[in-house]
Design an enzyme around this catalytic site. Structure first.
Site, mmCIF file in Angstrom:
data_model
loop_
_atom_site.group_PDB
_atom_site.id
_atom_site.type_symbol
_atom_site.label_atom_id
_atom_site.label_comp_id
_atom_site.label_asym_id
_atom_site.label_seq_id
_atom_site.Cartn_x
_atom_site.Cartn_y
_atom_site.Cartn_z
ATOM 1 N N HIS A 164 0.862 -1.186 -0.018
ATOM 2 C CA HIS A 164 0.116 -0.170 -0.007
ATOM 3 C C HIS A 164 0.904 1.570 -0.048
ATOM 4 O O HIS A 164 0.614 1.970 0.783
ATOM 5 C CB HIS A 164 -0.821 -0.035 1.108
ATOM 6 C CG HIS A 164 -1.974 -0.927 1.385
ATOM 7 N ND1 HIS A 164 -2.985 -0.475 0.486
ATOM 8 C CD2 HIS A 164 -2.302 -2.345 1.504
ATOM 9 C CE1 HIS A 164 -4.059 -1.683 0.588
ATOM 10 N NE2 HIS A 164 -3.279 -2.388 1.132
ATOM 11 N N ASP A 180 -0.745 -5.184 5.215
ATOM 12 C CA ASP A 180 -2.109 -6.359 5.088
ATOM 13 C C ASP A 180 -1.529 -5.924 2.983
ATOM 14 O O ASP A 180 -0.817 -4.814 2.958
ATOM 15 C CB ASP A 180 -3.044 -5.140 5.621
ATOM 16 C CG ASP A 180 -3.420 -4.045 4.802
ATOM 17 O OD1 ASP A 180 -2.131 -2.988 5.011
ATOM 18 O OD2 ASP A 180 -3.904 -3.116 4.412
ATOM 19 N N GLU A 181 -1.924 -6.983 3.337
ATOM 20 C CA GLU A 181 -2.490 -7.341 1.669
ATOM 21 C C GLU A 181 -0.982 -7.251 0.911
ATOM 22 O O GLU A 181 -1.636 -6.300 0.225
ATOM 23 C CB GLU A 181 -3.939 -6.479 1.067
ATOM 24 C CG GLU A 181 -4.337 -6.085 1.568
ATOM 25 C CD GLU A 181 -5.615 -5.419 1.009
ATOM 26 O OE1 GLU A 181 -7.000 -6.148 0.170
ATOM 27 O OE2 GLU A 181 -6.046 -4.576 0.625
ATOM 28 N N THR A 182 0.096 -7.968 1.378
ATOM 29 C CA THR A 182 1.314 -7.494 0.222
ATOM 30 C C THR A 182 1.233 -9.164 -0.396
ATOM 31 O O THR A 182 2.254 -8.037 -1.589
ATOM 32 C CB THR A 182 2.231 -7.433 1.612
ATOM 33 O OG1 THR A 182 2.398 -8.952 2.116
ATOM 34 C CG2 THR A 182 1.847 -6.720 2.135
#
Lengths: 643, 469
Positions: free
Chosen positions: A276, A344-346
């Protein structure tokens, strides 16, 4: 046209109004939100309270938090006291039935706090308070160990105050012994997807305080923009913010932190890494890893093929150094002992930007990671943890939950749980992170950016999936089958308002009063707050209270009303005074007739001879008053430069 | 149609000359108002020209002219040199606001009118009464609001209504009032006891016990007399030649409150209706039509679509189409009502109250309207019908029903998304098929609304806590 709602039966026979909805005026008077742990009321006995003579006292001198709170609560308790005479109708909401009116007027609330606090609120702050009122006494007492408890007690006291007929004010007599169920009760705002002004952030802080929430989780950066202004790295916001106006400078941030302190709210900043990070790359070329599609990913770039990176390249030493310097500054700017480090969300980007990147995969092989990009993630996180600990040994780290699976975070780190497609799945997540011994904050149920039609705060159980589900009131961070030990690891929860569809125009009504449902879940005793039906009259009064205090909070529960509706005076930019001129066709220099802007006066019209045609030269209204009309004030023409 | 001339940075436009052929209009805008206009520039004389037949066209042209203007970062103002020849695709481009489920203040109604004018919408459909509350103050029947409004503050006085009508007129917006009968009348009963039929719940329609009525008892002459006098007043208050008479969603109440009501059933049987409650519905509607025609012979009637199936409405009546669970369904409805020769207004796709997550104006392509956005793509004539059928389509309305909307969120929920419907209703279809192409212009339009001071949060006066946008 009327959408008959599935949950009709939930609230059906209890109230008996249209479509089984609660009666539109069903509300408590002097109800406290969120519900205190223990309330003793005295037969609904109410004292009079007079805004003109009521006083607060405090046993300490020069305690700014208390002094400012007293000023604030005089306004919040009596929000319209100067405005009665302008109302078209006198206030009609009568004295509540079944309530005994006392002959006593409450003249003061004496606040006793053991010690003032010049510092900032922290996770360990003591928010406990005791409010003592006596049905036979004209004074009340609020006792708290710390100022933070006094703040919560003042808020509760202000909820006991209500307005009756003929502009009289009353206060419900009650003795309250109260403390929060959870220490961490937060609201997350995302100021990267859309910008949110400082003044709106402050309005939101005020609303949080009115719901006894105590953590402002500030998601400051993301792939979309970088509004945080770093002094060490000014290019980050210079290049990464939407515009130079869409920036929070450090003095503004300090202003927010100090403002939050006065309300007993911690500011927990989040700088999300290693994913992000898209907007970081704009001011820091080389920081992000270049990405390469493996055919399976969608490709997020403008051409639909290129993948815009949003993940750091941790193989470069200068990038790790940058992260260290960056957080060194941030950790000193934000006084809270906790900071949120995202994480998050890597996974998608680990594949396309690390594994598919030949430089990075070569580095991994050289460093004995083979092609295991989890090891590279661990490498980054380990460095991050070290950098943070190097700056501040007291700093505690919050991560989105997936980071905690990497076994690199210090023991005292907190897992912020956001996963789970439905309530049961999210409870599995809570179970898992606490089973692994992590402290936990729960958010999965409270993604308020996922709007849906209906009374979402307490109902709308239409599907299992969070995207379509309301039921905010029912969600409980400890609603999993775990040991007491596991449940004691739950620090609380946060309402999240991700910013994709939200900016200053709709933030407040979208978040409030619905976030208040989560606030009660996080503060109050669950055994006393099981039923949304039972809570509604109190929640309704609370929503109306927030409206009356001047906040744009939406109606949460189908047709109803508040006695003070939202009716702001519209504040359009003032247009410059308008000149309207009638001229014969073809005239070059029209004589001016000036009329005031917005007047309905018809300008006198000159009708040119021989034709019925009238022409009128009008000056279009400009924007704000800052425009200079080439030195011509109130004149016929506006000067517009042609492109 | 717009063409942009070559930039000429050395010229300053110093005036806009507005030329209205037919002169001023001291009356109110009506369905047949002429909104066409032309804009062009003469750089030699530093002049812009706006030509229109009627002032209503001039108002639309001024809005367009204002949208050609923009500011650079140094506070310099520019006008995009354009030649515009413009007229609306449909004459009826509306917004419905529901002021019964929740009350909305006159100030906020006016804000919404301002925003409508910025998107060239021209009909404010004011859903004034329903089962939940009765905010409309009737001079003849003051008890209706005195007893039926949420509180004495939650009303619209006749002076306030006239104020709204006059404000709308200045913006070229018609105010079409809706008093929904014979159903959705629950709140009428408080001030006019005996008006509604008593209900006896049928199986599967479990409401409260006793079931709360929302349908008139048309078997009583006193009730018909009341309706006649009520609408006589309303038809003289609202200057528009059209009024909306509602008529939706009566079927369940026809059963529970007419058929299951022994007094009414007896009356039906003694009037040769046996137990056919659609005959009683027709009886009511025929009377309503007669009353309206007697009060105001030039009044045209709009009904929610199901009324038109009863074959009692005058030929010039308009079917307001709101049914259809999906876009295809709703187009079937449009096909159906126009096949039957009715004029039609389309709303099914534009129920903005049915919120969902996502880019609603152009995305969220689910099937059922409850989950679907795609406001920009919906087109009122998108059905397989003859040209004659399509000519019957007068336009459309974005509807914002009031269940979970009041003054605190109505503007934000309406705008800018209603602007997507506004473009569909005004603009040439062929030039506006692509929402991706429309976005930069729609984006500017939204920012323009904000810059003009709209869409923002405005704190009420409450101590020193003022909001700045």
């Amino acid at each position: 046209m009327v959408k008959l709602i599935f949950l009709v039966n939930l609230i059906g026979l209890a109230y008996g109004w249209y479509y089984g909805r609660p009666a539109p005026d069903l509300m408590t008077r002097g109800g406290v939100w969120p519900l205190p742990q223990a309330v003793t009321t005295y037969n609904n006995f109410t004292h009079n309270i007079d805004p003109a003579s009521f006083q607060f006292t405090i046993n300490l001198s020069n305690c700014d938090i208390i002094d400012k709170a007293f000023q604030r609560y005089m306004t919040w308790m009596f929000p319209f006291k100067q405005r009665y005479m302008t109302w078209m109708f006198p206030f009609k909401q009568g004295f509540p039935t079944g309530t005994n009116k006392s002959s006593i007027t409450l003249t003061q609330l004496n606040v006793i706090v053991n010690k003032c606090d010049n510092g900032y609120p922290q996770m360990e702050m003591n928010e406990q308070y005791t409010l003592v009122m006596d049905p036979s006494s004209p004074t009340a007492t609020l006792i708290a160990e710390e100022v933070w408890g006094a703040l919560r007690g003042l808020e509760s006291f202000s909820h006991l105050v209500f307005k009756g007929a003929n502009n009289n004010w009353f206060v419900k007599t009650a003795t309250i012994i109260d403390k929060p169920r959870f220490q961490h009760r937060g609201t997350m705002l995302d100021s990267s997807r859309h910008f949110i002004s400082i003044s709106l952030i402050k309005r939101n802080l005020e609303l949080m305080a009115m719901n006894k929430m105590n953590v402002f989780h500030w998601h400051l950066t993301d792939s979309e923009s970088f509004p945080y202004q770093s002094l060490k790295f000014p290019e980050m916001s210079a290049q990464g913010a939407f515009t130079p106006m869409h920036v929070y400078n450090q003095s503004q941030i300090k202003d927010v932190i100090d403002y939050a302190r006065l309300l007993g709210i911690r500011v927990v900043a989040e700088f999300d890494t290693p994913g992000h990070m898209g907007a970081w790359g704009l001011g820091r070329p080389g920081l992000l890893a270049s990405c390469y599609s493996d055919g399976n990913d969608l490709g997020y770039g403008p051409d639909g093929k290129t993948i815009l990176s949003n993940i750091i390249d941790p193989t470069k030493q200068e990038n790790l150094q940058f992260i260290k310097d960056f957080f060194d500054e941030a950790l000193h700017l934000f006084p809270d002992n906790y900071m949120h480090f995202g994480g998050d969300e890597t996974i998608d980007y680990q594949n396309s930007c690390w594994l598919n990147n030949s430089d990075i995969s070569a580095w991994m092989k050289n460093n004995s990671m083979a092609n295991n990009n989890t090891q590279l993630l661990n490498y980054y996180l380990t460095n991050l943890v070290k950098s943070v600990q190097n700056v501040s040994s007291t700093a505690k780290m919050i991560f989105w939950q997936e980071v905690l699976d990497q076994n690199v975070a210090p023991n005292s780190s907190i897992a912020h749980v956001w996963k789970g497609g439905n309530y049961n799945a999210s409870m599995e997540e809570m179970f898992n992170v606490t089973r692994d011994g992590h402290l936990a904050i729960y958010s999965s149920c409270w993604y308020l950016n996922y709007i849906k039609y209906g009374a979402v705060w307490g109902y709308d159980n239409s599907t299992n999936f969070f995207r379509d589900r309301g039921m905010y009131y029912e969600c409980d961070p400890t609603g999993f089958n775990g040991t007491d030990q596991q449940k004691s690891l739950v620090l609380g929860g946060e309402v999240c308002m991700w910013g994709e569809m939200v900016d200053g125009t709709n933030l407040i009504p979208r978040l409030w009063p619905n976030a208040g449902a989560a606030a009660e879940r996080l503060w109050s005793d669950p055994a006393q707050t099981k039923s949304a039906n039972a809570a509604w009259p109190r929640f309704h009064e609370h929503r109306c209270r927030l409206l009356a205090r001047g906040y744009q909070v939406e109606p949460p529960n189908d047709p109803d009303f508040c006695y003070d509706e939202y009716d702001p005076v519209f504040q359009a930019p003032t247009p410059p005074a308008m000149a309207t001129t009638a001229v014969p066709t073809g005239a070059q220099t029209p004589p001016a007739t000036t009329v005031s802007a917005g007047a309905q006066t018809s300008p006198s019209m000159n009708v040119s001879t021989g034709t019925k045609t009238m022409t009128t030269t009008t000056v279009p209204t400009g924007g704000s008053g800052k425009i200079e009309f080439a030195g011509i004030v109130l004149l016929v023409s506006i000067i517009l430069l042609l492109l | 149609m717009t063409t942009t001339n070559a930039p000429n940075p050395n010229t300053t436009i110093t005036q806009l000359i507005v030329n209205v052929t037919k002169g001023c209009d001291s009356g109110y805008p009506q369905m047949d108002m002429d909104e066409s206009y032309n804009i062009y520039f003469n750089t030699t004389s530093h002049t812009g020209y706006l030509d229109a037949n009627e002032i209503w066209g001039a108002i639309r042209g001024l809005e367009s002219f204002s949208q050609l203007i923009y500011e650079d970062s140094n506070n310099n103002w520019f006008v995009k040199l354009s030649t515009i020849s413009d007229q609306p695709r449909f004459p009826h481009r509306g917004i419905l606001m529901d002021c019964s489920r929740h009350y909305i203040s006159v100030r906020i109604i006016k804000q919404n009118l301002d925003l409508m004018a910025m998107s060239k919408m021209n009909v404010f459909h004011w859903h004034l009464t329903d089962s939940e509350s009765f905010p409309y103050v009737s001079a003849k029947f003051p008890n209706l609001s005195a007893k039926g409004a949420y509180s004495p503050k939650h009303v619209y006085t006749q002076a306030q209504i006239k104020d709204v009508i006059n404000y709308a007129r200045l913006l070229g917006i018609r105010v079409v009032a809706e008093f929904d009968t014979p159903g959705h009348m629950g709140a009428w009963e408080h001030g006019q006891p005996g008006l509604l039929a008593k209900c006896y719940a049928e199986e599967g329609w479990g409401d409260t016990d006793p079931m709360i009525s929302n349908i008139i008892d048309p078997t009583k002459d006193a009730n018909l007399q009341f309706i006649s006098q009520f609408f006589d007043e309303a038809l003289h208050l609202f200057p528009d030649n059209y009024m909306h008479f509602g008529g939706d969603e009566t079927i369940r109440y026809q059963n529970a409150c007419w058929l299951n009501n022994s007094d009414i059933l007896t009356w039906m049987q003694s009037h040769n209706m046996s137990n056919d409650n659609s005959k009683l519905l027709k009886y009511y509607l025929s009377n309503l039509v007669q009353f309206v025609q007697k009060s105001r012979s030039n009044a045209s009637m709009i009904f929610w679509q199901e009324v038109l199936d009863q074959n009692v409405a005058p030929n010039t009546s308009i079917a307001h189409v709101w049914k259809g669970n999906s876009y295809e369904d709703s187009m079937q409805e449009m096909n159906h009502v126009t096949q039957n020769g009715h004029l039609a207004i389309y709303s099914s796709c534009w129920y903005l109250d049915l919120i969902k997550y996502g880019v609603l104006w152009d995305d969220v392509n689910e099937t059922a309207f409850e989950d679907r956005g795609m406001y920009y793509q919906c087109n009122p004539t998108d059905f397989n019908g003859t040209d004659a059928q399509k000519k019957l389509v007068l336009g459309g309305e974005a509807c914002l029903w009031g269940e979970i909307v009041d003054g605190a969120n109505v503007i934000q929920r309406m705008w800018p998304n209603a602007g997507a419907a506004a473009e569909r209703l005004w603009s040439d279809l062929e030039q506006t098929r692509n929402s991706t192409a429309a976005w930069p212009r729609f984006h500017e339009h939204r920012c323009r609304m904000i810059a003009r001071g709209f869409l923002g949060p405005f704190a009420r006066e409450s101590g020193s806590y003022h909001s700045k946008h």
